[in-house]
Design an enzyme around this catalytic site. Structure first.
Site, short mmCIF file in Angstrom:
data_model
loop_
_atom_site.label_atom_id
_atom_site.label_comp_id
_atom_site.label_asym_id
_atom_site.label_seq_id
_atom_site.Cartn_x
_atom_site.Cartn_y
_atom_site.Cartn_z
N LYS A 284 0.77 -0.91 -0.01
CA LYS A 284 0.06 0.14 0.03
C LYS A 284 0.93 1.35 0.02
CE LYS A 284 -4.29 1.43 2.32
NZ LYS A 284 -5.29 1.19 3.40
N GLU A 370 -18.24 -6.54 11.02
CA GLU A 370 -19.26 -5.82 11.84
C GLU A 370 -20.19 -6.71 12.60
OE1 GLU A 370 -17.63 -3.04 9.01
OE2 GLU A 370 -18.60 -4.98 8.93
N ARG A 398 -24.68 -3.21 8.63
CA ARG A 398 -24.20 -4.71 8.44
C ARG A 398 -24.25 -5.46 9.43
NH1 ARG A 398 -18.41 -4.42 4.87
NH2 ARG A 398 -19.80 -6.02 4.08
#
Length: 636
Positions: A284, A370, A398
């Site tokens: 990243k 979640e 979610r």
């Protein structure tokens, strides 16, 4: 500003133009694409690190596959800036995340090259499998390719989709973009498993031949590869878990090396018959030193100077709501050892990184999961702890079944800290916190609060810490507070009681949340016209302050509620109370100001609330309209 020199990129208007480029030119294209991405995000701000990590992968995918006939689905969508540049949107790339500009995520209505919108994680494999099956059944033709980050793979939905795909055995490509880091460092057993896969780099070529590539090798070589595979039985071999789910496993391969990416993807495109998982290792922030050196690898950036990486943030004297929550929670936890923090891959975003620094053994980042976060918190509560489950409003959606079944029905005292409530600006509709009040306040036994300012948030953290009778939630927006005087310590509020800020006549305005600042501005304008309203900070959507609301209804001609949420929330509960008490029969005029029944695209928060009709001038106009008073008839 100066833009990078990009002679190869200038020749690519659409992915089809890349088919005419040699592999050597594709290498040059990747370098120029990275420079253009950095330049664009320096102007607009946005998710920088994720896009830089997939530059070569983006080039390889578009060089090999045939979008938009082939469906390339990015998961999460903030990886997609280089993809947007290559798919006909380069001329608008410096409008990213601005009003009327490009979305910061993939968006079906924006381009045929965005086959599926993805601003929440872990959805790509399910969607890609849907596309693959639709093609088999006579729908849109073409291959389906899901590009999913290793952080997104920690969600159960990704494995549900892989299990189904393995059983259906349809041709499907899943590119696991393993950058060792989602927004926060990845956690859990899956991350450890992926780390072990590439820990012994010299062994990888042998494992690749022995495992995922066996069925794709020319027939004379397949028998030798099978024998090699047999030799490795009983050892920890890359791809075992994925192959058990029915996928052919290929990799790990260097996601920044086009000389590896291109031949592998070309071979798979030509010969794969069933589901394939391609394990790609990336970094990243790759290629931009300020991003590579940042703790979050340049995940989210304000506008910045390209040469130095220095961000151009507007200074503020007010603390952010997120920081106020975190510091308040730390203070509460210092005197209560039962308080623990839970988040789903967002320790920095929710401020719980501060809590973790102070109480590392009492902080749990469960990854992008979640549903698990909510039920895990329920288990902690059932076990005698005081869990603060800190999740953005848009992501709490979610875990709603778990909120209902595992928390509310059992009346477990889970404390929900709901960040990013209301309209959030540049992230747009997908990240707006529009629905949490409505979907929580309809649950029996739930306490639902909204902070009007940062001082109120301090008191609500204390209220939640002291509340053991059942679930409780408090919501607060993104960004800086109002700059109000802060209390040294939070004081628990009386459950279900609001506060009157200004006594007036004729009309009462009940505010739930941080629109209170706009309500007060509207009140000043109305008072200047000779009409002083009563102003109330409701604090609670559930339980309502019945006594106060009915008293206001008895002594005013009109009652107006204002909230940063959808219909079905605070205003709907007030209307239900007034109807039950037959207040409307006595002639009360009632209006509810809520977010409109549309999804509002990205813009500044002020502009988004103007679209929603909830800024001070619009609140003033609603009062005048409700009372049937024209501007001409008002005293100045």
């Amino acid at each position: 500003m100066d833009r990078p020199v990009t002679p190869t990129l200038d020749r690519v208007k659409l992915p089809s133009d890349m088919k005419r480029l040699s592999d050597r030119e594709l290498h040059a294209l990747a370098g120029e694409l990275r420079a253009e991405t950095i330049s664009a995000v320096s102007v607009t701000g946005g998710h920088l690190g994720a896009g830089l990590g997939v530059v070569e992968l983006t080039v390889a995918l578009h060089a090999v596959f045939d979008a938009p006939r082939d469906k390339i689905i990015w998961d999460v969508g903030h990886q997609c800036y280089p993809h947007k540049i290559l798919t006909g949107r380069r001329d608008r790339i410096r409008t990213l995340r601005t009003e009327g500009g490009l979305s910061g995520f993939t968006k079906r209505s924006e381009s045929p090259y965005d086959p599926f919108g993805a601003a929440h994680s872990s959805t790509s494999i399910s969607a890609a499998l849907g596309f693959a099956m639709a093609a088999d059944l006579g729908g849109d033709p073409g291959d389906a390719v899901a590009v999913i980050g290793d952080g997104s793979m920690s969600a159960g939905m990704a494995f549900e989709a892989m299990n189904n795909a393995g059983a259906l055995k349809r041709r499907l490509f899943v590119v696991l973009n393993d950058n060792e880091m989602s927004i926060a460092p990845p956690v859990g057993a899956l991350s450890s498993y992926l780390s072990r896969l590439y820990a012994q780099a010299p062994f990888q070529e042998f494992k690749q031949a022995a495992k995922g590539m066996v069925s794709l090798l020319p027939e004379p070589l397949q028998e030798g590869a099978r024998r090699a595979k047999e030799m490795l039985k009983g050892m920890t071999v890359g791809g075992t878990m994925f192959e058990e789910l029915g996928f052919s496993y290929v990799g790990p391969i260097d996601g920044h090396d086009l000389d590896q990416l291109l031949p592998v993807l070309r071979t798979l495109k030509a010969r794969a018959t069933g589901p394939v998982l391609i394990h790609v290792i990336t970094k990243k922030g790759k290629g931009y030193a300020p991003a590579e050196m940042a703790a979050d690898r340049g995940h989210a950036r304000a506008k910045f100077d390209v040469l130095t990486g220095e961000q151009k943030k507007t200074p503020s004297n007010a603390p952010s709501y997120t920081k106020v929550f975190a510091e308040s929670l730390v203070r509460e936890a210092e005197s209560d050892s039962r308080i623990v923090g839970v988040t789903a891959a967002m320790p920095d975003g929710t401020g719980l990184d501060l809590f973790a620094g102070r109480f590392p053994k009492r902080m749990f980042d469960v990854g992008i999961a979640e549903q698990h976060a909510v039920t895990f918190s329920a288990g902690l509560a059932a076990g005698g702890m005081k869990p603060f489950c800190a999740i953005y409003s848009t992501f709490l959606q979610r875990g709603y079944d778990q909120v209902v079944h595992d928390v509310a029905i059992q009346r477990l005292p889970v404390r929900f800290a709901i960040d990013r409530a209301g309209l959030v600006g540049a992230d747009g509709a997908t990240h707006a916190g529009s629905f949490d009040t409505a979907f929580l306040a309809n649950l029996p036994g739930f306490v639902v609060m909204a902070a009007a300012d940062e001082a109120e948030l301090v008191h609500m953290v204390a209220t939640a810490a002291a509340h053991d009778e059942g679930p409780i939630a408090f919501r607060y927006p993104r960004g800086e507070g109002m700059g109000v005087e802060m209390p040294a310590r939070g004081i628990p509020l009386q459950i279900g009681k609001g506060r009157v800020l200004q006594e007036g006549n004729r009309v009462a305005i009940l505010s739930f949340g941080t629109r209170l600042s706009e309500v007060l501005k509207a009140a000043e304008a109305l008072t200047a016209r000779g009409l002083q309203p009563t102003i109330v900070d409701a604090r609670f959507a559930k339980p309502l302050d019945r006594e106060l609301i009915l008293q206001l209804a008895r002594h005013h001609e009109a009652l107006i509620t204002v909230e940063e949420g959808a219909v079905g929330g605070f205003g709907s509960h007030v209307a239900q109370l007034l109807a039950e008490e037959a207040v409307f029969d006595r002639g009360l005029k009632y209006r509810s100001m809520v977010l409109p029944d549309i999804f509002i695209d990205q813009a500044s928060p002020e502009t988004m609330y103007k679209v929603a009709g909830m800024n001070a001038p619009q609140i003033e106009a609603k009062v005048l309209e409700t009372l049937g008073i024209g501007v001409v008839g008002l005293r100045t």
